[in-house]
Write a protein that holds these residues in place. Structure first.
Motif, short mmCIF file in Angstrom:
data_model
loop_
_atom_site.label_atom_id
_atom_site.label_comp_id
_atom_site.label_asym_id
_atom_site.label_seq_id
_atom_site.Cartn_x
_atom_site.Cartn_y
_atom_site.Cartn_z
N GLY A 40 0.79 -1.39 0.02
CA GLY A 40 -0.12 0.09 -0.04
C GLY A 40 0.81 1.29 0.01
N GLY A 42 0.10 4.31 1.02
CA GLY A 42 -0.58 5.08 1.84
C GLY A 42 0.35 6.37 2.58
N HIS A 43 -0.16 7.13 3.25
CA HIS A 43 0.91 8.14 3.64
C HIS A 43 2.05 7.95 4.36
CE1 HIS A 43 -3.30 9.85 3.51
NE2 HIS A 43 -2.89 11.15 3.78
N PRO A 73 -1.46 -0.14 -5.93
CA PRO A 73 -1.85 0.40 -7.14
C PRO A 73 -1.35 1.87 -7.64
CG PRO A 73 -3.56 0.10 -5.73
CD PRO A 73 -2.42 0.06 -4.86
N PHE A 81 -2.01 6.97 -5.90
CA PHE A 81 -2.48 7.31 -4.92
C PHE A 81 -3.15 8.71 -4.80
CE2 PHE A 81 -1.53 10.44 -1.17
CZ PHE A 81 -2.27 9.75 -0.26
N SER A 104 -6.74 12.14 0.39
CA SER A 104 -8.26 12.49 0.96
C SER A 104 -8.36 14.04 1.32
CB SER A 104 -8.52 11.76 1.80
OG SER A 104 -7.26 12.01 2.94
N VAL A 130 -2.20 -6.76 -2.91
CA VAL A 130 -1.99 -8.01 -1.99
C VAL A 130 -3.25 -8.49 -1.70
CG1 VAL A 130 -1.17 -9.00 0.15
CG2 VAL A 130 0.26 -7.40 -1.21
N ASN A 137 -0.06 -0.65 4.87
CA ASN A 137 -0.44 0.90 5.12
C ASN A 137 -1.40 1.05 3.84
OD1 ASN A 137 0.88 4.06 4.40
ND2 ASN A 137 -0.79 3.55 5.72
N ILE A 138 -2.48 0.30 4.10
CA ILE A 138 -3.56 -0.02 2.98
C ILE A 138 -4.75 0.82 3.20
CG2 ILE A 138 -2.56 -2.26 2.14
CD1 ILE A 138 -4.91 -3.63 3.82
N GLY A 139 -4.63 1.80 4.40
CA GLY A 139 -6.10 2.52 4.26
C GLY A 139 -7.39 1.86 5.10
N LYS A 147 -15.50 6.02 -0.18
CA LYS A 147 -14.23 5.24 -0.09
C LYS A 147 -14.25 4.05 -1.04
CE LYS A 147 -10.55 7.10 2.36
NZ LYS A 147 -9.28 6.78 3.11
N ASP A 201 -4.65 3.94 8.79
CA ASP A 201 -5.80 3.49 9.11
C ASP A 201 -6.00 1.99 9.37
OD1 ASP A 201 -6.85 6.00 8.87
OD2 ASP A 201 -8.48 5.79 7.12
N ALA A 260 -7.78 9.20 10.28
CA ALA A 260 -7.14 10.32 9.68
C ALA A 260 -5.79 10.18 9.19
CB ALA A 260 -7.06 11.55 10.68
N GLY A 261 -5.37 10.90 8.18
CA GLY A 261 -4.18 10.74 7.40
C GLY A 261 -2.96 11.08 8.37
N LYS A 286 -6.27 25.09 4.79
CA LYS A 286 -6.35 23.95 4.19
C LYS A 286 -5.51 23.60 3.04
CE LYS A 286 -9.66 20.08 2.84
NZ LYS A 286 -9.05 18.94 3.74
C1 LIG Z 1 -14.09 12.28 1.86
C2 LIG Z 1 -13.19 11.94 2.70
C3 LIG Z 1 -12.24 13.16 3.21
C4 LIG Z 1 -10.89 12.96 4.10
N1 LIG Z 1 -10.49 14.12 4.42
C5 LIG Z 1 -9.59 13.99 5.20
C6 LIG Z 1 -8.56 15.01 5.56
O1 LIG Z 1 -8.80 16.41 5.03
N2 LIG Z 1 -7.70 15.02 6.56
C7 LIG Z 1 -7.38 13.70 7.06
O2 LIG Z 1 -6.22 13.32 7.56
N3 LIG Z 1 -8.20 12.61 6.79
C8 LIG Z 1 -9.03 12.70 5.99
N4 LIG Z 1 -9.97 11.63 5.39
C9 LIG Z 1 -9.66 10.25 6.25
C10 LIG Z 1 -8.44 9.77 5.27
O3 LIG Z 1 -8.77 9.44 3.98
C11 LIG Z 1 -7.68 8.42 6.07
O4 LIG Z 1 -7.82 8.49 7.08
C12 LIG Z 1 -6.14 8.39 5.04
O5 LIG Z 1 -6.35 8.48 3.85
C13 LIG Z 1 -5.68 7.04 5.69
O6 LIG Z 1 -4.34 7.23 5.22
P1 LIG Z 1 -3.61 5.77 5.14
O7 LIG Z 1 -2.33 6.10 4.89
O8 LIG Z 1 -3.87 4.98 6.16
O9 LIG Z 1 -4.18 4.99 3.70
P2 LIG Z 1 -4.68 5.58 2.46
O10 LIG Z 1 -4.31 7.11 2.29
O11 LIG Z 1 -5.99 5.29 2.12
O12 LIG Z 1 -3.66 4.82 1.24
C14 LIG Z 1 -3.96 3.33 1.14
C15 LIG Z 1 -3.50 2.90 -0.04
O13 LIG Z 1 -3.26 1.56 0.05
C16 LIG Z 1 -3.46 0.95 -1.32
N5 LIG Z 1 -4.08 -0.50 -1.17
C17 LIG Z 1 -5.30 -0.68 -0.41
N6 LIG Z 1 -5.31 -1.99 -0.47
C18 LIG Z 1 -4.34 -2.59 -0.84
C19 LIG Z 1 -3.70 -3.98 -1.24
N7 LIG Z 1 -4.43 -4.82 -0.88
N8 LIG Z 1 -2.75 -3.98 -1.66
C20 LIG Z 1 -1.89 -3.10 -2.00
N9 LIG Z 1 -2.17 -1.62 -2.00
C21 LIG Z 1 -3.31 -1.40 -1.46
C22 LIG Z 1 -4.60 2.06 -1.67
O14 LIG Z 1 -4.71 1.94 -3.09
C23 LIG Z 1 -3.96 3.41 -1.04
O15 LIG Z 1 -3.41 3.72 -2.23
C24 LIG Z 1 -10.73 11.74 4.73
C25 LIG Z 1 -11.44 10.55 4.21
C26 LIG Z 1 -12.54 10.51 3.26
C27 LIG Z 1 -13.54 9.67 3.09
#
Ligand SMILES: Cc1cc2nc3c(=O)[nH]c(=O)nc-3n(C[C@H](O)[C@H](O)[C@H](O)COP(=O)(O)OP(=O)(O)OC[C@H]3O[C@@H](n4cnc5c(N)ncnc54)[C@H](O)[C@@H]3O)c2cc1C
Length: 369
Positions: free
Chosen positions: A9, A11-12, A36, A39, A42, A78, A104-106, A127, A282, A294-295, A351
């Motif tokens: 993943g 992710g951030h 994928p 990226f 959000s 995965v 770090n797959i969100g 999402k 997440d 949250a990111g 922002k």
């Molecule tokens: C509409 C909306 C607005 C938001 N605004 C905010 C904001 O302003 N600020 C904030 O802090 N949070 C915000 N959030 C929450 C935020 O989206 C999440 O908390 C944040 O994206 C989580 O980050 P992450 O790094 O855990 O994963 P993500 O940023 O979601 O990244 C995960 C990555 O892993 C990849 N992935 C998923 N499954 C697999 C797999 N099986 N194999 C390989 N790769 C995979 C995905 O494609 C993705 O690119 C918002 C959410 C929504 C729905």
């Protein structure tokens, strides 16, 4: 044979940890990223949904970043993990071994209990974020074709539901149509916001033609959605912002998870029962440190994650207060950190500046190419 560290993943936390690619090379540790190719950020997603921002504000080319950092990259997902063999199954049918793996797959949407959809209802979970891009395009085409806003319902009582309803009102106004937009939420008092802020936010929405309906969406059928109370609302497009949960892949590891399916890790971001498994963002929760989705938590965890994947013993404690800014889709934002809040144009400008800084800091590495 050493198979190295695999990051699953982009992710951030992983996007930032990748900056340590040179340190992994110096330590002789192989590094592979599986994610994928795009990226989607959000922080900028609601700006794209409202039409205020273009796609380039939210998308990062992961393949290019991996190339620039000279990191081995597989543009797949995965699908399964065999922890005893330390092997990952990939969506292209192949598999890959690991010495240590980090997730770090969100997160994805948690559907309302017993939620049922009958065709031809259009349902748009917020999402993956690609849904919001598709929803923007769909509403553009629909309003251009009919000159009217189709009946839209947003389900969700949290900050995301409110933000999505607000930016949809902004999009509809931008497209020159009158809103037919309802936000269904269990508590219109917005208990997550300070009372005075909640009153201002409610005012903002109702003034712009968004109806607030108390309830919980239980299902949807042709031309309507159904509330738990049995009431039906006219609805052609139903947007679900009903809360987040970790992808099922985390529970499939057979390690402890919390009620939202997040892998429980220690402050060193390592699973207690399998030292070869790490997770951040997440899809993980630090034992005893429950926190919302949250990111920012992934961003702060990144340096600790990179150090520990290299054999370090650093710890990360999620901060108790953090800044969150909602885009209200009318040129204003709602900023909040602990007890402080502010609603207005300055909050949105803040922002936008923070979001641009984050995206540019990631892209700066691709610019090496
Ligand atoms: C509409 C909306 C607005 C938001 N605004 C905010 C904001 O302003 N600020 C904030 O802090 N949070 C915000 N959030 C929450 C935020 O989206 C999440 O908390 C944040 O994206 C989580 O980050 P992450 O790094 O855990 O994963 P993500 O940023 O979601 O990244 C995960 C990555 O892993 C990849 N992935 C998923 N499954 C697999 C797999 N099986 N194999 C390989 N790769 C995979 C995905 O494609 C993705 O690119 C918002 C959410 C929504 C729905």
């Amino acid at each position: 044979m050493k198979t190295g560290v695999v990051l699953v993943g982009a992710g951030h936390a992983h996007l930032l940890a990748l900056r340590q690619a040179d340190a992994f090379r110096r330590a002789g540790v192989g590094l592979t990223l599986i994610a994928p190719p795009v990226f989607r950020y959000s922080g900028a997603a609601t700006g794209v949904l409202s039409g205020a921002l273009g796609l380039e504000a939210m998308e990062v080319d992961v393949a290019r970043l991996a190339r620039a950092l000279k990191v081995a990259y597989r543009p797949v997902e995965v699908t399964a993990v065999d922890r005893s063999a330390r092997r990952l199954s990939l969506s292209n049918g192949s598999s890959l071994g690991y010495d240590a793996v980090s997730f770090n797959i969100g997160s994805g949407i948690r559907l309302p209990a017993g939620f049922e959809v009958g065709p031809p209802q259009r349902v748009w979970p917020v999402k993956p974020l690609a849904n919001l891009i598709a929803l923007h395009q769909h509403l553009r085409e629909e309003i251009a074709r009919t000159g009217r806003c189709p009946p839209l319902v947003v389900a969700g009582g949290g900050a995301t539901g409110l933000e999505v309803a607000a930016v949809l009102a902004g999009l509809i106004a931008r497209l020159g149509a009158a809103p037919d937009l309802t936000l269904v939420l269990p508590d219109p008092g917005l208990p997550w916001a300070p009372p005075k802020a909640a009153a201002r936010l409610r005012d903002n929405l109702t003034r712009r033609g968004v109806r607030l309906v108390e309830g919980r969406v239980a299902g949807a059928g042709a031309g309507h959605c159904r509330l738990q109370s049995g009431e039906a609302l006219a609805c052609h497009d139903l947007v679900l912002a009903t809360g987040l949960q970790a992808p099922g892949l985390m529970a499939s590891l057979g390690l402890p998870t919390d009620a939202r399916g997040r892998l429980v890790v220690g402050a060193d971001l390592r699973a207690a029962d399998d030292p070869a498994v790490f997770a951040a963002g997440d899809c993980a929760v630090i034992d005893g440190e429950a926190r919302p989705f949250a990111g920012v938590f992934g961003v702060r965890a990144a340096p600790v994650l990179a150090a520990n994947l290299l054999g370090g013993t650093k710890t990360y404690r999620p901060q108790r207060r953090w800044l969150a800014i909602l885009d209200l889709g009318d040129g204003q934002g709602f900023a909040r950190r602990g007890g402080f809040w502010s609603l207005g144009k300055a909050a949105l400008a803040w922002k936008r500046a923070l979001d641009r800084r984050f995206i540019n800091s990631i892209r700066a590495f691709s610019a090496r190419l």
